[in-house]
Scaffold this active site. Structure first.
Site, PDB file in Angstrom:
ATOM      1  CE  LYS A  54      -3.942  -2.182   2.143  1.00 27.49           C
ATOM      2  NZ  LYS A  54      -4.490  -2.673   3.396  1.00 27.49           N
ATOM      3  CD  GLN A  98      -3.805  -4.534   6.534  1.00 26.30           C
ATOM      4  OE1 GLN A  98      -3.663  -3.616   5.734  1.00 26.30           O
ATOM      5  NE2 GLN A  98      -4.412  -5.660   6.220  1.00 26.30           N
ATOM      6  CG  ASP A 121     -10.319  -0.473   4.560  1.00 27.19           C
ATOM      7  OD1 ASP A 121     -10.148  -0.823   3.377  1.00 27.19           O
ATOM      8  OD2 ASP A 121      -9.666  -0.931   5.519  1.00 27.19           O
TER       9      ASP A 121
END
Ligand code: NAP
Length: 294
Positions: A54, A98, A121
């Protein structure tokens, strides 16, 4: 029939290229450098690989990448404090924590502490609610990637029969919601579904997001269907080495489907590309400007 292979790698590369062009426009015309903050708690090897990728992709697109690593025994309060600081930081347009988080931390509390506008997200309860009610929120990356591939392949999906196997909050449910928004007739299958073969057999679109290797048999696939395999399963080969396979029995399914995503190289590469795209969307919305056209 031999299915066309839907090349997620090539699709993702195109999205990343467009994002890099948008970053240039945002810098030149608005003085904005989109910034993505990624928070990693602990040392889970798979999470470390994702976070590294990422960061690399974010920098390659010309955006700012802010990486925050926390020890596995960090307290929930410390993590929430970091999220609060990132919410308040104007250089940060997107925040991604995460998952999974260590057991002692309440994942839902952390996700819902992220400002919904910066929740790239799309897991915040406000963003799930907006998706369910037709509002304009942040949409989860992997589901969005699935829909982009389907639309690219099929165009108007109105009236098509779609079956989504798996009902998780991060993949199955948002995929089903997005398909409904595309006017598909959507069936959601899960571990209690009776006669999955028949349910799959009537679908024009099959999205498998289960996490069980080759659960979906190729012979179940209706001739001409489009198959999106989200599953990522690592299996051991006869020589002791491992390889990745999906939730769909690929070779047999490819004999029936008109198009299918491979594993690896299908849905997987789309997730990070869509994450970058979502960071652009977030930065533009926060600045009150339109997303640059490229
Ligand atoms: P999850 O939270 O474990 O959910 C799995 C779903 O599959 C559940 O809804 C479960 O049903 C259903 N299921 C389990 N066994 C089944 C069976 N025998 N028949 C029908 N349904 C069954 O998994 P997830 O997080 O959604 O992820 C699914 C897969 O996608 C995993 O392989 C994951 O690695 C992969 N994934 C890939 C990406 C990517 O490529 N970027 C991103 C995210 C996830 P119940 O609800 O009834 O238990």
């Amino acid at each position: 029939m031999t299915a066309d292979v839907i090349d997620g790698k090539a699709f993702a590369a195109k999205i990343k290229l467009d994002v890099a062009k948008q970053v240039v426009i945002l810098k030149e015309q608005h003085g904005i450098v989109p910034g993505l903050a990624v928070v990693l708690v602990g040392e889970d090897p798979a999470s470390q690989v994702y976070v590294r990728n990422k960061n690399k992709s974010t920098k390659e697109a010309g955006m700012n990448s802010f990486e925050h690593r926390m020890l596995p025994d960090v307290s929930e309060a410390e993590l929430l404090d970091l999220v609060k600081k990132l919410n308040e930081d104007p250089a940060v347009h997107g925040i991604l924590v995460q998952l999974p988080l260590p057991k002692h931390i309440n994942e839902a509390a952390v996700i819902d502490a992220i400002s919904p506008d910066k929740d790239v997200d799309g897991f915040h309860v406000i963003n799930s609610g907006l998706l369910a009610t037709g509002g304009q929120g942040m949409v989860p990356c992997t589901p969005q990637g699935c829909i982009m591939m389907l639309k690219d392949r099929l165009g108007d999906m109105s009236g098509l029969e779609a079956v989504v196997i798996g009902r998780s909050n991060i993949v199955g449910k948002p995929v089903a919601q997005l398909l409904l928004n595309e006017n598909c007739t959507v069936t959601m299958a899960h571990s209690r579904t009776r006669d999955l073969a028949t349910v799959v057999g009537r679908a024009d679109i099959v999205v498998a997001a289960v996490g069980v290797p080759e659960l979906v048999k190729g012979s179940w696939i209706k001739d001409g269907a489009t198959v999106i395999d989200v599953g990522v399963n690592r299996i051991e080969k006869a020589d002791g080495k491992t390889r990745l396979i999906g939730d769909v029995e690929y070779d047999e399914a490819a004999k029936h489907a008109s198009a299918i995503t491979p594993v690896p190289g299908g849905v997987g590469p789309m997730t990070i590309a869509v994450l970058l795209k979502s960071t652009i969307v977030a930065a533009c919305r926060q600045a009150g400007i339109e997303e640059p056209e490229v």
